[in-house]
Design a protein around this motif. Sequence first.
Motif, PDB file in Angstrom:
ATOM      1  N   ALA A   1       0.437   2.279  12.150  1.00  0.00           N
ATOM      2  CA  ALA A   1       1.067   3.468  11.591  1.00  0.00           C
ATOM      3  C   ALA A   1       2.172   3.947  12.516  1.00  0.00           C
ATOM      4  O   ALA A   1       2.241   3.571  13.687  1.00  0.00           O
ATOM      5  N   GLY A   2       3.041   4.778  11.972  1.00  0.00           N
ATOM      6  CA  GLY A   2       4.066   5.436  12.773  1.00  0.00           C
ATOM      7  C   GLY A   2       3.640   6.858  13.076  1.00  0.00           C
ATOM      8  O   GLY A   2       2.753   7.410  12.417  1.00  0.00           O
ATOM      9  N   SER A   3       4.287   7.462  14.055  1.00  0.00           N
ATOM     10  CA  SER A   3       3.902   8.823  14.439  1.00  0.00           C
ATOM     11  C   SER A   3       4.206   9.839  13.345  1.00  0.00           C
ATOM     12  O   SER A   3       3.648  10.940  13.353  1.00  0.00           O
ATOM     13  N   PHE A   4       5.068   9.475  12.389  1.00  0.00           N
ATOM     14  CA  PHE A   4       5.370  10.366  11.277  1.00  0.00           C
ATOM     15  C   PHE A   4       4.667   9.926   9.988  1.00  0.00           C
ATOM     16  O   PHE A   4       4.890  10.497   8.924  1.00  0.00           O
ATOM     17  N   THR A   5       3.842   8.890  10.070  1.00  0.00           N
ATOM     18  CA  THR A   5       3.053   8.463   8.923  1.00  0.00           C
ATOM     19  C   THR A   5       2.072   9.565   8.551  1.00  0.00           C
ATOM     20  O   THR A   5       1.674  10.356   9.406  1.00  0.00           O
ATOM     21  N   SER A   6       1.690   9.609   7.287  1.00  0.00           N
ATOM     22  CA  SER A   6       0.764  10.636   6.799  1.00  0.00           C
ATOM     23  C   SER A   6      -0.376  10.892   7.777  1.00  0.00           C
ATOM     24  O   SER A   6      -1.235  10.037   8.004  1.00  0.00           O
ATOM     25  N   ARG A   7      -0.362  12.046   8.382  1.00  0.00           N
ATOM     26  CA  ARG A   7      -1.373  12.365   9.389  1.00  0.00           C
ATOM     27  C   ARG A   7      -2.755  12.524   8.780  1.00  0.00           C
ATOM     28  O   ARG A   7      -3.761  12.242   9.429  1.00  0.00           O
ATOM     29  N   ALA A   8      -2.784  12.972   7.534  1.00  0.00           N
ATOM     30  CA  ALA A   8      -4.080  13.113   6.870  1.00  0.00           C
ATOM     31  C   ALA A   8      -4.738  11.751   6.688  1.00  0.00           C
ATOM     32  O   ALA A   8      -5.944  11.592   6.907  1.00  0.00           O
ATOM     33  N   THR A   9      -3.942  10.762   6.292  1.00  0.00           N
ATOM     34  CA  THR A   9      -4.478   9.407   6.125  1.00  0.00           C
ATOM     35  C   THR A   9      -4.945   8.845   7.448  1.00  0.00           C
ATOM     36  O   THR A   9      -6.041   8.282   7.549  1.00  0.00           O
ATOM     37  N   VAL A  10      -4.138   8.985   8.478  1.00  0.00           N
ATOM     38  CA  VAL A  10      -4.507   8.478   9.797  1.00  0.00           C
ATOM     39  C   VAL A  10      -5.793   9.132  10.288  1.00  0.00           C
ATOM     40  O   VAL A  10      -6.712   8.456  10.775  1.00  0.00           O
ATOM     41  N   ALA A  11      -5.886  10.444  10.145  1.00  0.00           N
ATOM     42  CA  ALA A  11      -7.073  11.162  10.612  1.00  0.00           C
ATOM     43  C   ALA A  11      -8.317  10.725   9.839  1.00  0.00           C
ATOM     44  O   ALA A  11      -9.396  10.552  10.420  1.00  0.00           O
ATOM     45  N   MET A  12      -8.184  10.534   8.532  1.00  0.00           N
ATOM     46  CA  MET A  12      -9.325  10.115   7.730  1.00  0.00           C
ATOM     47  C   MET A  12      -9.800   8.723   8.134  1.00  0.00           C
ATOM     48  O   MET A  12     -11.001   8.468   8.290  1.00  0.00           O
ATOM     49  N   LEU A  13      -8.863   7.799   8.321  1.00  0.00           N
ATOM     50  CA  LEU A  13      -9.236   6.439   8.718  1.00  0.00           C
ATOM     51  C   LEU A  13      -9.919   6.438  10.080  1.00  0.00           C
ATOM     52  O   LEU A  13     -10.909   5.721  10.293  1.00  0.00           O
TER      53      LEU A  13
ATOM     54  N   ASN B   1       0.856  -1.184   0.000  1.00  0.00           N
ATOM     55  CA  ASN B   1       0.000   0.000   0.000  1.00  0.00           C
ATOM     56  C   ASN B   1       0.893   1.235   0.000  1.00  0.00           C
ATOM     57  O   ASN B   1       2.069   1.175   0.341  1.00  0.00           O
ATOM     58  N   HIS B   2       0.293   2.363  -0.401  1.00  0.00           N
ATOM     59  CA  HIS B   2       1.042   3.611  -0.496  1.00  0.00           C
ATOM     60  C   HIS B   2       0.563   4.629   0.529  1.00  0.00           C
ATOM     61  O   HIS B   2       0.753   5.844   0.360  1.00  0.00           O
ATOM     62  N   GLY B   3      -0.054   4.143   1.587  1.00  0.00           N
ATOM     63  CA  GLY B   3      -0.463   5.022   2.666  1.00  0.00           C
ATOM     64  C   GLY B   3      -1.619   5.942   2.333  1.00  0.00           C
ATOM     65  O   GLY B   3      -1.778   6.999   2.960  1.00  0.00           O
ATOM     66  N   LEU B   4      -2.439   5.559   1.378  1.00  0.00           N
ATOM     67  CA  LEU B   4      -3.587   6.384   0.988  1.00  0.00           C
ATOM     68  C   LEU B   4      -4.841   5.884   1.699  1.00  0.00           C
ATOM     69  O   LEU B   4      -5.099   4.672   1.745  1.00  0.00           O
ATOM     70  N   ALA B   5      -5.609   6.797   2.239  1.00  0.00           N
ATOM     71  CA  ALA B   5      -6.795   6.411   3.007  1.00  0.00           C
ATOM     72  C   ALA B   5      -7.767   5.592   2.177  1.00  0.00           C
ATOM     73  O   ALA B   5      -8.348   4.609   2.662  1.00  0.00           O
ATOM     74  N   GLU B   6      -7.946   5.975   0.908  1.00  0.00           N
ATOM     75  CA  GLU B   6      -8.920   5.281   0.072  1.00  0.00           C
ATOM     76  C   GLU B   6      -8.540   3.818  -0.138  1.00  0.00           C
ATOM     77  O   GLU B   6      -9.374   2.919   0.003  1.00  0.00           O
ATOM     78  N   GLU B   7      -7.279   3.561  -0.500  1.00  0.00           N
ATOM     79  CA  GLU B   7      -6.868   2.188  -0.778  1.00  0.00           C
ATOM     80  C   GLU B   7      -6.899   1.332   0.486  1.00  0.00           C
ATOM     81  O   GLU B   7      -7.292   0.162   0.449  1.00  0.00           O
ATOM     82  N   ILE B   8      -6.528   1.921   1.606  1.00  0.00           N
ATOM     83  CA  ILE B   8      -6.502   1.145   2.849  1.00  0.00           C
ATOM     84  C   ILE B   8      -7.922   0.858   3.327  1.00  0.00           C
ATOM     85  O   ILE B   8      -8.242  -0.266   3.748  1.00  0.00           O
ATOM     86  N   TYR B   9      -8.809   1.835   3.238  1.00  0.00           N
ATOM     87  CA  TYR B   9     -10.188   1.625   3.686  1.00  0.00           C
ATOM     88  C   TYR B   9     -10.874   0.525   2.878  1.00  0.00           C
ATOM     89  O   TYR B   9     -11.638  -0.284   3.423  1.00  0.00           O
ATOM     90  N   LEU B  10     -10.589   0.457   1.578  1.00  0.00           N
ATOM     91  CA  LEU B  10     -11.208  -0.558   0.726  1.00  0.00           C
ATOM     92  C   LEU B  10     -10.719  -1.971   1.043  1.00  0.00           C
ATOM     93  O   LEU B  10     -11.355  -2.948   0.646  1.00  0.00           O
ATOM     94  N   MET B  11      -9.618  -2.081   1.763  1.00  0.00           N
ATOM     95  CA  MET B  11      -9.151  -3.398   2.211  1.00  0.00           C
ATOM     96  C   MET B  11      -9.961  -3.920   3.397  1.00  0.00           C
ATOM     97  O   MET B  11      -9.778  -5.055   3.818  1.00  0.00           O
ATOM     98  N   GLN B  12     -10.818  -3.065   3.946  1.00  0.00           N
ATOM     99  CA  GLN B  12     -11.674  -3.410   5.079  1.00  0.00           C
ATOM    100  C   GLN B  12     -10.877  -3.934   6.281  1.00  0.00           C
ATOM    101  O   GLN B  12     -11.182  -4.985   6.849  1.00  0.00           O
ATOM    102  N   PRO B  13      -9.867  -3.176   6.687  1.00  0.00           N
ATOM    103  CA  PRO B  13      -9.073  -3.626   7.833  1.00  0.00           C
ATOM    104  C   PRO B  13      -9.828  -3.429   9.143  1.00  0.00           C
ATOM    105  O   PRO B  13     -10.657  -2.527   9.273  1.00  0.00           O
ATOM    106  N   ASP B  14      -9.549  -4.290  10.115  1.00  0.00           N
ATOM    107  CA  ASP B  14     -10.045  -4.023  11.460  1.00  0.00           C
ATOM    108  C   ASP B  14      -8.943  -3.453  12.339  1.00  0.00           C
ATOM    109  O   ASP B  14      -9.159  -3.157  13.513  1.00  0.00           O
ATOM    110  N   LEU B  15      -7.753  -3.281  11.769  1.00  0.00           N
ATOM    111  CA  LEU B  15      -6.645  -2.613  12.456  1.00  0.00           C
ATOM    112  C   LEU B  15      -5.675  -2.077  11.418  1.00  0.00           C
ATOM    113  O   LEU B  15      -5.307  -2.775  10.470  1.00  0.00           O
ATOM    114  N   VAL B  16      -5.246  -0.834  11.610  1.00  0.00           N
ATOM    115  CA  VAL B  16      -4.193  -0.232  10.795  1.00  0.00           C
ATOM    116  C   VAL B  16      -3.042   0.139  11.721  1.00  0.00           C
ATOM    117  O   VAL B  16      -3.237   0.740  12.784  1.00  0.00           O
TER     118      VAL B  16
END
Length: 260
Positions: free
Chosen positions: A70-82, A53-68
């Motif tokens: 992340a690191g503290s420096f990972t894309s904050r926008a993606t983390v916040a959206m998820l 994955n490339h850390g994009l909220a859309e691609e990760i959400y479509l995987m239907q994860p029950d846990l993601v």
Amino acid sequence: MAEVPQRVVSMNLCTDQLAMMLAAPGQLLSVSHLASDPRGSAMADEAKAYPPNHGLAEEIYLMQPDLVLAGSFTSRATVAMLQRLGVRVEIFEPAYGLDEIPGQIRRMGAILGREDEAQTMLETYEADLAAFQDEVTRNPRAAIYAANGYTQGDRSLSGQILIAAGFANVAEEVGFSDGGIMPLEQLVMLAPEAVITSRPYPGNSRAEDVMLHPALIASQDDLARGTFSDRDWVCGTPFVLRAVTEMAALRRALTSDRGN
């Protein structure tokens, strides 16, 4: 207590590796695209078994994860959206010392419901690390010197690797405990017994020219120039012991060559 996750996605290089080491078969769905890059990942071959994955909220959400993960420096926008979408996200801070790695292992084991596996890994790590402490008779002075003249002191993971391998870090002598830009002139005047540099990336980066400066090369013999592979130095995982092993071999060569 949260239920054991069954569909885990990691979007950070360091959580990628801890998850690959500890996850149950089929539990980990995807790791970041960085995990398959052998220049920065200690588990590049293992990562090929997982969709990247490339850390994009859309691609990760479509995987239907029950846990993601992340690191503290990972894309904050993606983390916040998820998180807004109701996805559980566990955020890991970087490890800045070897003594922080056991906590990373324990936490990942607890999150994945793999406490026993984490305990086994932890015991092996601590035993292997302790073995380095018994053999040091002298601590040669060394410096870490990377692109743009960046050095790291004892309050960094790289600095801790040097200490465990039996070196004294000259960055401490000039106030770079946390790291910083060390002028080449200062490094040469400090006259460390070894200079540890990273392996240059392909291409022509002027930021890396300083590592090959004639003044630096002239001040060091071939034995005293060490190189490190980023993949074993950047993440708080048991793979740091490979870096300690490599640096300990350099330290033994130095002390033996100079009659100590």
